[in-house]
Design an enzyme around this catalytic site. Structure first.
Site, PDB file in Angstrom:
ATOM      1  N   LYS A 144       0.863  -1.288   0.147  1.00 54.07           N
ATOM      2  CA  LYS A 144      -0.052  -0.122  -0.026  1.00 54.07           C
ATOM      3  C   LYS A 144       1.229   1.284   0.051  1.00 54.07           C
ATOM      4  CE  LYS A 144      -2.111   2.867   3.063  1.00 54.07           C
ATOM      5  NZ  LYS A 144      -2.124   3.810   2.289  1.00 54.07           N
ATOM      6  N   GLU A 220       9.845   0.891  10.630  1.00 59.23           N
ATOM      7  CA  GLU A 220      10.772   2.150  10.370  1.00 59.23           C
ATOM      8  C   GLU A 220      10.113   3.397  10.650  1.00 59.23           C
ATOM      9  OE1 GLU A 220      12.548   4.737   9.537  1.00 59.23           O
ATOM     10  OE2 GLU A 220      12.607   4.365   7.462  1.00 59.23           O
ATOM     11  N   CYS A 254      12.992  10.906   7.984  1.00 57.40           N
ATOM     12  CA  CYS A 254      12.859  10.436   9.231  1.00 57.40           C
ATOM     13  C   CYS A 254      14.245  10.837   9.770  1.00 57.40           C
ATOM     14  CB  CYS A 254      12.730   8.996   9.420  1.00 57.40           C
ATOM     15  SG  CYS A 254      13.533   8.092   7.966  1.00 57.40           S
ATOM     16  N   GLU A 351       9.042  15.597  16.325  1.00 58.90           N
ATOM     17  CA  GLU A 351       9.686  15.539  14.931  1.00 58.90           C
ATOM     18  C   GLU A 351       8.891  16.713  14.286  1.00 58.90           C
ATOM     19  OE1 GLU A 351       8.547  11.892  13.039  1.00 58.90           O
ATOM     20  OE2 GLU A 351      10.460  11.839  11.903  1.00 58.90           O
TER      21      GLU A 351
HETATM   22  P1  NAP Z   1       1.469   7.833   8.448  1.00 63.25           P
HETATM   23  O1  NAP Z   1       0.146   8.446   8.860  1.00 63.25           O
HETATM   24  O2  NAP Z   1       2.336   7.004   9.491  1.00 63.25           O
HETATM   25  O3  NAP Z   1       1.444   7.143   7.108  1.00 63.25           O
HETATM   26  C1  NAP Z   1       2.226   6.264   6.609  1.00 63.25           C
HETATM   27  C2  NAP Z   1       1.668   5.227   6.072  1.00 63.25           C
HETATM   28  O4  NAP Z   1       0.935   4.343   6.737  1.00 63.25           O
HETATM   29  C3  NAP Z   1       0.835   5.775   4.842  1.00 63.25           C
HETATM   30  O5  NAP Z   1       0.577   4.958   3.711  1.00 63.25           O
HETATM   31  C4  NAP Z   1      -0.634   5.691   5.551  1.00 63.25           C
HETATM   32  O6  NAP Z   1      -1.840   5.730   4.694  1.00 63.25           O
HETATM   33  C5  NAP Z   1      -0.505   4.388   6.478  1.00 63.25           C
HETATM   34  N1  NAP Z   1      -1.283   4.339   7.674  1.00 63.25           N
HETATM   35  C6  NAP Z   1      -1.921   5.419   8.178  1.00 63.25           C
HETATM   36  N2  NAP Z   1      -2.833   4.946   9.276  1.00 63.25           N
HETATM   37  C7  NAP Z   1      -2.783   3.392   9.071  1.00 63.25           C
HETATM   38  C8  NAP Z   1      -3.297   2.345   9.772  1.00 63.25           C
HETATM   39  N3  NAP Z   1      -4.188   2.765  10.865  1.00 63.25           N
HETATM   40  N4  NAP Z   1      -3.151   0.958   9.405  1.00 63.25           N
HETATM   41  C9  NAP Z   1      -2.312   0.986   8.620  1.00 63.25           C
HETATM   42  N5  NAP Z   1      -1.445   1.882   7.738  1.00 63.25           N
HETATM   43  C10 NAP Z   1      -1.816   3.011   8.105  1.00 63.25           C
HETATM   44  O7  NAP Z   1       2.355   9.078   8.142  1.00 63.25           O
HETATM   45  P2  NAP Z   1       1.583  10.686   7.817  1.00 63.25           P
HETATM   46  O8  NAP Z   1       0.474  10.776   8.265  1.00 63.25           O
HETATM   47  O9  NAP Z   1       1.709  10.618   6.338  1.00 63.25           O
HETATM   48  O10 NAP Z   1       2.738  11.639   8.031  1.00 63.25           O
HETATM   49  C11 NAP Z   1       2.692  12.079   9.689  1.00 63.25           C
HETATM   50  C12 NAP Z   1       4.014  12.003  10.369  1.00 63.25           C
HETATM   51  O11 NAP Z   1       4.442  10.737  10.095  1.00 63.25           O
HETATM   52  C13 NAP Z   1       4.800  12.909   9.659  1.00 63.25           C
HETATM   53  O12 NAP Z   1       4.646  14.179  10.061  1.00 63.25           O
HETATM   54  C14 NAP Z   1       6.123  12.589  10.072  1.00 63.25           C
HETATM   55  O13 NAP Z   1       6.564  12.981  11.509  1.00 63.25           O
HETATM   56  C15 NAP Z   1       6.077  10.844  10.246  1.00 63.25           C
HETATM   57  N6  NAP Z   1       6.495  10.272   9.138  1.00 63.25           N
HETATM   58  C16 NAP Z   1       7.550   9.385   9.191  1.00 63.25           C
HETATM   59  C17 NAP Z   1       7.961   9.040   8.092  1.00 63.25           C
HETATM   60  C18 NAP Z   1       9.422   8.211   8.169  1.00 63.25           C
HETATM   61  O14 NAP Z   1      10.093   7.974   7.030  1.00 63.25           O
HETATM   62  N7  NAP Z   1       9.788   7.482   9.400  1.00 63.25           N
HETATM   63  C19 NAP Z   1       7.614   9.249   6.801  1.00 63.25           C
HETATM   64  C20 NAP Z   1       6.504   9.915   6.724  1.00 63.25           C
HETATM   65  C21 NAP Z   1       6.066  10.345   7.639  1.00 63.25           C
HETATM   66  P3  NAP Z   1      -2.375   7.033   4.243  1.00 63.25           P
HETATM   67  O15 NAP Z   1      -2.143   6.910   2.643  1.00 63.25           O
HETATM   68  O16 NAP Z   1      -3.941   7.195   4.460  1.00 63.25           O
HETATM   69  O17 NAP Z   1      -1.563   8.270   4.657  1.00 63.25           O
END
Ligand code: NAP
Ligand code: MG
Length: 453
Positions: A144, A220, A254, A351
């Site tokens: 996904k 990660e 990250c 972050e």
């Molecule tokens: P996120 O919510 O953690 O999203 C990452 C992935 O997980 C996306 O594909 C997301 O789907 C999916 N996801 C969300 N909720 C889920 C659930 N309950 N079950 C399974 N999968 C799920 O990250 P974000 O909202 O895009 O970003 C928010 C914060 O995350 C950022 O501000 C940053 O701090 C952090 N972040 C960290 C990294 C890293 O490399 N470690 C990368 C991105 C973001 P959707 O397509 O619906 O979003």
């Protein structure tokens, strides 16, 4: 709007997981010889390079990163794919001596059906960090991509067919986290979940995915990595690496050094040089050749970064450069440098995920180590010093998955990447990255007594 994309729901997830299950249990992928799987992955890497301009273009319009960076991400991903392609025919176990008339050996087998969920900051690269080792191991996949950045993953679909990957081995499901991600990680026919994204969703997945079966899990997650600059350091180099790390990918990385600890004797010099260097950065149209930084991924992310900067101001920090939205069209943020940050401030803990350099002052090395480790995260860390004995002491003391000395944010396909503490579980890349997609099977065979030496 760029494009309309279908949104996968629980029923689509079920179909995709069943296809991956069938391809794993009955399909030819895992029983192909290693050299055949290798050949197919190399075909894929060639096809990616033949399409690199189009893929880079899609990545830019989807994510907003500078074209040159997108192009590099694709080249780096091809390295990852080729590295793991090379492993396909080198995955072997060991024979182990044991007491009695028995022959014992360990086989390494693919873990099975893998649910992979990736974020929007490095859409193409994160895809390959997960898919390449899984395919090399002989696993099948349901992937996904992030809802905000599905285009390059979808483009790849037809390349898998062209390269000779059998049907069902990889299934790409665009959709939202709650409605597609959740049923995917919960699905009882999934054997392993590999996730990259926020720590809060990481927790959610950890709780969710074990409802029906004990899946293998690798996470990660986020970070608030500390970079320690000692008074004997090469300050120019410390500034360059800190800026590069903090502003890379519009700060949406990250492992960004989210807390720069600078020893008080060189604090003013560091700040002056950091502001000068940050000022030179070109923020704007990602298709322009000299662009260093494009927009943030979304209004929501931009607003969150600006909110955190405001919070920093309210709590007493000093904005030394930037701090505002750039223009009123697109989600651009000025390169921002913040000083006088002290422990406990929100911007010293959370972050930010934006182009913001957060600088803190310290007196002694022991104090710096203690403050650096005083975080729930542990993804990256760094130390700048000319004294190698001090550097080694610091690298041993810092609680982080990767510790840099006199550099920062250097990543290689051969070296493991992942976090301590709430920055994750497991490692990606290198041999360790492959082992996350393998199960060990011990085989013990009774042999004739006189077969013993
Ligand atoms: P996120 O919510 O953690 O999203 C990452 C992935 O997980 C996306 O594909 C997301 O789907 C999916 N996801 C969300 N909720 C889920 C659930 N309950 N079950 C399974 N999968 C799920 O990250 P974000 O909202 O895009 O970003 C928010 C914060 O995350 C950022 O501000 C940053 O701090 C952090 N972040 C960290 C990294 C890293 O490399 N470690 C990368 C991105 C973001 P959707 O397509 O619906 O979003
Ligand atoms: Mg989210």
């Amino acid at each position: 709007m760029i494009a309309k994309i279908s949104e996968a729901q629980a029923s689509d997830v079920d179909l995709a997981v069943k296809a991956a299950r069938k391809a794993f249990d009955h399909g030819p992928w895992r029983s192909y010889s290693g050299s055949k799987r290798c050949r197919i992955l190399l075909n894929l890497s060639d096809l990616i390079l033949q399409n690199i301009e189009e893929i880079a273009y899609l990545e830019v319009i989807d994510n907003g990163k500078p074209y040159n960076w997108a192009y590099d991400d694709i080249n780096e991903s091809v390295k990852v794919l080729r590295y793991y392609a090379g492993y396909c025919d080198k995955i072997h176990g060991t024979t182990i001596p044991m007491e009695g008339p028995y022959l014992a050996y360990v086989r390494k087998e693919p873990v099975g059906v893998c649910a992979q969920v990736i974020p929007w900051n490095f859409p193409f690269m994160m895809f390959w960090w997960k898919v390449a080792p899984a395919l090399a191991a002989g696993c099948t996949i349901v992937m996904k991509p992030a809802e905000l950045t599905p285009l390059t993953a979808l483009f790849l679909g037809h390349l898998f067919n062209e390269a000779g990957v059998p049907a069902g081995v990889i299934n790409i499901l665009p959709g939202f986290g709650l409605t597609c991600g959740t049923p995917l990680v919960q699905h009882p026919l999934v054997d392993k979940v590999a996730f990259t994204g926020s720590t809060s969703v990481g927790y959610h997945i950890m709780r969710n995915c074990h409802e029906h079966n004990l899946k293998r899990v690798s996470l990660e997650l986020g970070g608030k990595s500390a970079n320690i600059v000692l008074k004997d350091a090469d300050i120019d180099s410390a500034v360059t690496y800190s800026i590069r790390g903090a502003f890379c990918n519009s700060g949406q990385s990250c492992i960004a050094p989210g807390r720069i600890y600078v020893q008080e004797e060189v604090y003013d010099e560091f700040i002056k040089k950091a502001v000068e260097e940050a000022k030179k950065r070109v923020v704007g149209d990602p298709f322009k050749k000299d662009c260093d930084q494009g927009p943030q991924i979304s209004q929501k992310q931009m607003d969150n970064v600006l909110r955190l900067v405001e919070k920093g101001k309210e709590e007493g920090a000093t904005i030394l450069l930037g701090g505002k939205r750039l223009g009123n069209k697109g989600f651009f943020i000025e390169s921002t440098v913040i000083g006088d940050v002290i422990e406990g401030m929100t911007i010293a803990k959370e972050e930010i995920f934006g182009p913001v350099l957060v600088v803190l002052k310290f007196k002694t090395l022991d104090e710096a180590i203690e403050r650096a480790n005083n975080s729930k995260y542990g993804l990256g860390a760094g130390v700048f010093t000319k004294n190698m004995e001090v550097a080694i002491k610091v690298t041993n003391a810092l609680k982080a998955g990767t510790v840099y000395v006199n550099c920062y944010d250097i990543c290689a396909v051969t070296t493991p990447f992942g976090g301590f503490k709430d920055s994750g579980i497991g490692r990606e890349l290198g041999e360790y990255g492959l082992s996350g997609y393998l199960e060990l099977k011990t085989v013990i065979i009774k042999i004739a007594d006189d077969a013993l030496p």
